[in-house]
Write a protein that holds these residues in place. Sequence first.
Motif, mmCIF file in Angstrom:
data_model
loop_
_atom_site.group_PDB
_atom_site.id
_atom_site.type_symbol
_atom_site.label_atom_id
_atom_site.label_comp_id
_atom_site.label_asym_id
_atom_site.label_seq_id
_atom_site.Cartn_x
_atom_site.Cartn_y
_atom_site.Cartn_z
ATOM 1 N N LYS A 1 0.843 -1.195 0.000
ATOM 2 C CA LYS A 1 0.000 0.000 0.000
ATOM 3 C C LYS A 1 0.876 1.241 0.000
ATOM 4 C CE LYS A 1 -3.514 2.373 2.829
ATOM 5 N NZ LYS A 1 -4.382 2.287 4.018
ATOM 6 N N ARG A 2 0.433 2.262 -0.734
ATOM 7 C CA ARG A 2 1.061 3.576 -0.687
ATOM 8 C C ARG A 2 0.004 4.579 -0.256
ATOM 9 N NH1 ARG A 2 4.264 0.470 -1.158
ATOM 10 N NH2 ARG A 2 6.125 0.334 -2.473
ATOM 11 N N ASN A 3 0.281 5.348 0.785
ATOM 12 C CA ASN A 3 -0.691 6.306 1.296
ATOM 13 C C ASN A 3 -0.788 7.537 0.400
ATOM 14 O OD1 ASN A 3 -1.743 5.057 3.667
ATOM 15 N ND2 ASN A 3 0.208 5.436 4.680
ATOM 16 N N ALA A 4 -1.924 8.173 0.448
ATOM 17 C CA ALA A 4 -2.157 9.382 -0.330
ATOM 18 C C ALA A 4 -1.348 10.542 0.234
ATOM 19 C CB ALA A 4 -3.647 9.738 -0.311
ATOM 20 N N ALA A 5 -1.182 11.574 -0.597
ATOM 21 C CA ALA A 5 -0.523 12.795 -0.119
ATOM 22 C C ALA A 5 -1.292 13.373 1.068
ATOM 23 C CB ALA A 5 -0.430 13.811 -1.259
ATOM 24 N N GLN A 6 -2.628 13.195 1.032
ATOM 25 C CA GLN A 6 -3.479 13.572 2.155
ATOM 26 C C GLN A 6 -4.161 12.284 2.647
ATOM 27 O OE1 GLN A 6 -6.130 16.887 1.213
ATOM 28 N NE2 GLN A 6 -4.730 17.550 -0.400
ATOM 29 N N PRO A 7 -3.508 11.541 3.555
ATOM 30 C CA PRO A 7 -4.014 10.227 3.964
ATOM 31 C C PRO A 7 -5.426 10.288 4.531
ATOM 32 C CG PRO A 7 -1.781 10.580 4.774
ATOM 33 C CD PRO A 7 -2.264 11.910 4.247
ATOM 34 N N ILE A 8 -6.178 9.210 4.272
ATOM 35 C CA ILE A 8 -7.527 9.079 4.812
ATOM 36 C C ILE A 8 -7.612 7.769 5.590
ATOM 37 C CG2 ILE A 8 -8.752 10.490 3.127
ATOM 38 C CD1 ILE A 8 -9.290 8.037 1.491
ATOM 39 N N GLU A 9 -8.422 7.762 6.621
ATOM 40 C CA GLU A 9 -8.583 6.579 7.454
ATOM 41 C C GLU A 9 -9.365 5.519 6.705
ATOM 42 O OE1 GLU A 9 -7.859 4.445 10.924
ATOM 43 O OE2 GLU A 9 -7.197 6.485 10.455
ATOM 44 N N MET A 10 -8.809 4.294 6.622
ATOM 45 C CA MET A 10 -9.521 3.201 5.977
ATOM 46 C C MET A 10 -9.030 1.870 6.518
ATOM 47 S SD MET A 10 -7.840 3.150 2.129
ATOM 48 C CE MET A 10 -7.936 4.924 1.907
ATOM 49 N N TYR A 11 -9.782 0.813 6.216
ATOM 50 C CA TYR A 11 -9.507 -0.512 6.769
ATOM 51 C C TYR A 11 -8.210 -1.108 6.236
ATOM 52 C CZ TYR A 11 -9.867 -5.594 7.220
ATOM 53 O OH TYR A 11 -9.599 -6.915 7.472
ATOM 54 N N SER A 12 -7.966 -0.982 4.960
ATOM 55 C CA SER A 12 -6.906 -1.727 4.288
ATOM 56 C C SER A 12 -5.511 -1.330 4.755
ATOM 57 C CB SER A 12 -7.008 -1.514 2.773
ATOM 58 O OG SER A 12 -6.943 -0.134 2.491
ATOM 59 N N GLN A 13 -4.708 -2.360 5.053
ATOM 60 C CA GLN A 13 -3.297 -2.200 5.367
ATOM 61 C C GLN A 13 -2.574 -3.420 4.818
ATOM 62 O OE1 GLN A 13 -1.958 0.500 6.683
ATOM 63 N NE2 GLN A 13 -3.864 1.518 7.247
ATOM 64 N N ALA A 14 -1.306 -3.264 4.456
ATOM 65 C CA ALA A 14 -0.539 -4.403 3.972
ATOM 66 C C ALA A 14 -0.529 -5.505 5.027
ATOM 67 C CB ALA A 14 0.885 -3.974 3.640
ATOM 68 N N GLY A 15 -0.854 -6.716 4.593
ATOM 69 C CA GLY A 15 -0.919 -7.851 5.506
ATOM 70 C C GLY A 15 -2.318 -8.170 5.987
ATOM 71 N N LYS A 16 -3.247 -7.247 5.811
ATOM 72 C CA LYS A 16 -4.622 -7.490 6.239
ATOM 73 C C LYS A 16 -5.392 -8.270 5.179
ATOM 74 C CE LYS A 16 -6.178 -4.178 9.705
ATOM 75 N NZ LYS A 16 -7.224 -3.190 10.025
ATOM 76 N N VAL A 17 -6.374 -9.023 5.638
ATOM 77 C CA VAL A 17 -7.267 -9.770 4.755
ATOM 78 C C VAL A 17 -8.638 -9.118 4.801
ATOM 79 C CG1 VAL A 17 -8.414 -11.974 4.351
ATOM 80 C CG2 VAL A 17 -6.019 -11.931 5.045
ATOM 81 N N GLY A 18 -9.260 -8.931 3.626
ATOM 82 C CA GLY A 18 -10.571 -8.303 3.549
ATOM 83 C C GLY A 18 -11.495 -9.067 2.616
ATOM 84 N N PRO A 19 -12.749 -8.688 2.560
ATOM 85 C CA PRO A 19 -13.713 -9.359 1.686
ATOM 86 C C PRO A 19 -13.451 -9.056 0.220
ATOM 87 C CG PRO A 19 -14.712 -7.427 2.684
ATOM 88 C CD PRO A 19 -13.359 -7.580 3.328
ATOM 89 N N ALA A 20 -13.784 -9.992 -0.640
ATOM 90 C CA ALA A 20 -13.572 -9.795 -2.077
ATOM 91 C C ALA A 20 -14.807 -9.222 -2.773
ATOM 92 C CB ALA A 20 -13.182 -11.117 -2.736
ATOM 93 N N TYR A 21 -16.011 -9.543 -2.274
ATOM 94 C CA TYR A 21 -17.239 -9.210 -2.986
ATOM 95 C C TYR A 21 -17.610 -7.729 -2.923
ATOM 96 C CZ TYR A 21 -19.472 -9.130 1.633
ATOM 97 O OH TYR A 21 -19.806 -8.833 2.934
#
Length: 268
Positions: free
Chosen positions: A115-135
Motif C-alpha cells: 500500500k502507498r498512502n495518499a498525499a493527504q491520507p484518509i482513514e480506511m480498513y486496508s493495510q498491507a498484511g490485512k485480509v478483507g472481503p472480495a465481494y
Amino acid sequence: MAGDGTIGKACDVLEQVAAFARPVRFAELLESSDFPKATLYRFLQTLTNQGMLSYDPDRQTYAPGMRLVRLAHAAWTQSSLAPIARPFLDSLSRETGETVHLAQLDSSQVLYVDKRNAAQPIEMYSQAGKVGPAYCTGVGKAMMAFLEDEALNKAVSQQSYHRFTDKTLASEKALRADLDLIRGRGYAVDDEEHEPGIICIACPILTSGGRVLGAISITGSTERMNFDQLESWVPRVRRVAEQIGTEAQAWRFPETRTNAHNDRMQAT
C-alpha cells in the motif's frame, strides 16, 4: 480446516495468535478458541518448540516466532507481487497523490500485500498484511471477474455477503451481475461498498494467458473527489497493471512453469 488434520489445526492456532497483532496470553487464546484447553496448550507448546511461536515467560505471552518470520519473508519474496510491483506503485502514487493498493486472492478473500498512502491520507480498513472481503472491494471484484469458471464459482460461493453499507452487494446475483460489467469494461469500482465515504477503481493484474495474479487500485474519499475524477486514472492504472503482469510473468509466474506443474500433477 477439519479435513486437514493436525497440520490444519496448527495453522488455525498460528492464525489465531497472529490475529491479535500483539503478544497474547493463553487465557485470551482459550476464550476465542474452538479447541479444549489441553489441546490448545499442546499445539502452543509444539509450535513454540518448532520456533513458529515464541513464548515470553516473564509476560506469559505468545507471539509469532522467528522461524515463522523467516518463512513469511521467503513467501513475500518468492510468491508475493510486492517486490516486483514496488517501483510501479511508487510511481503511480507520486503521479496521482492518492492511495494505491496492491492485492492478491487468498482463499477467496483479498490479501493486501502492499500500500502507498495518499498525499493527504484518509482513514480506511486496508493495510498491507490485512485480509478483507472480495465481494465488496474494488481489488476483490477485479480479480474475481477474470477467474476461470471453476475458480470463480468457488470464490463466489465462499463470500459472506455481509452488508457493510447501504451500497454493499449483498447477494450472489448482485455480485455476478457486477462481475459481468467488470469483464466488459476491464476495471472494477467500489462505490462505498465496504466503507462509507471510500471509493476506488481497480484493474486486474493478468498474465498474457489471462491468469489472475492480483489487482491494483486507486482509492479516494468522497469528501474531496468523485467518480469522474477517479475514473480519469483508469488508463494509467490499467497500464501499470499490465506492466506488473509482464514483469511478474517473466520472473516469478511464467505460464510454462505453471503448465508443467499441472501436467505433473495430472500424471501422478
